[in-house]
Scaffold this active site. Sequence first.
Site, PDB file in Angstrom:
ATOM      1  N   CYS A   2      38.456  45.236  43.608  1.00  0.00           N
ATOM      2  CA  CYS A   2      38.216  44.001  43.272  1.00  0.00           C
ATOM      3  C   CYS A   2      39.098  43.734  41.878  1.00  0.00           C
ATOM      4  O   CYS A   2      39.603  44.626  41.280  1.00  0.00           O
ATOM      5  CB  CYS A   2      36.807  43.568  43.466  1.00  0.00           C
ATOM      6  SG  CYS A   2      35.836  43.448  44.700  1.00  0.00           S
ATOM      7  N   GLY A   3      38.955  42.635  41.266  1.00  0.00           N
ATOM      8  CA  GLY A   3      39.228  42.534  40.019  1.00  0.00           C
ATOM      9  C   GLY A   3      38.336  41.602  38.974  1.00  0.00           C
ATOM     10  O   GLY A   3      37.817  40.610  39.612  1.00  0.00           O
TER      11      GLY A   3
END
Length: 217
Positions: A2-3
């Site tokens: 994810c970010g």
Amino acid sequence: MCGIAGFTFPAGDAAGPALHADRLRRMTASIKHRGPDAQRALLLDGAALGHARLSIVDLASGHQPMRDEATGLTVVFNGEIFNHVELREQLSGAYAFRTRSDTEVILAAFLAWGIDCVRRFEGQWAFALWDPRDRTLWMSRDRVGICPLFYAHLPGGHLAFASEAKALFAGGLVTPALDARGLKQTFQLWAPVAPRTSFEGVSLLPPAHVAKWRDGR
């Protein structure tokens, strides 16, 4: 994968919500390849938190940023807590879980044990957690450093963070410029030695480290 991305700003900044929201949107959009399933953002009083999600655990209800309604504690998280099921069992008596996600286990663990909760985690992670009760931003990175977490000091004593340095540039918070020493380390060692990076004004939280920001420090 994810970010995450976000930054702090002065509390009660009535003139800035539109600017902060636009910056946060651009930061989150710049790392959407890390999380193609959803991009969400939350503007709080003093902190902006964004998340690009690759759904793995609790696809239906594990959305981020995730907030504890009782305390306002809010987290954005990249990675996976492998022992989240066991930790959930330990914490279920003191915390009313609403999801099956490992993200919520981070919230519950922090409320129970403070930042020392990371010592109980098994997995790979980078997270940023905003605690409005004392206006503190916490950041943590896993022991091996699998999940990256960059940060930069901002004017006025504030702080920005992101999974990739380019998100800091996309938000207009940092002007991209090469760091000569970081570049030299890249050629000699394959990568700069944390906290140094190849960019001026951008640092990398070292593996197995926690950072605390409060009152401009």
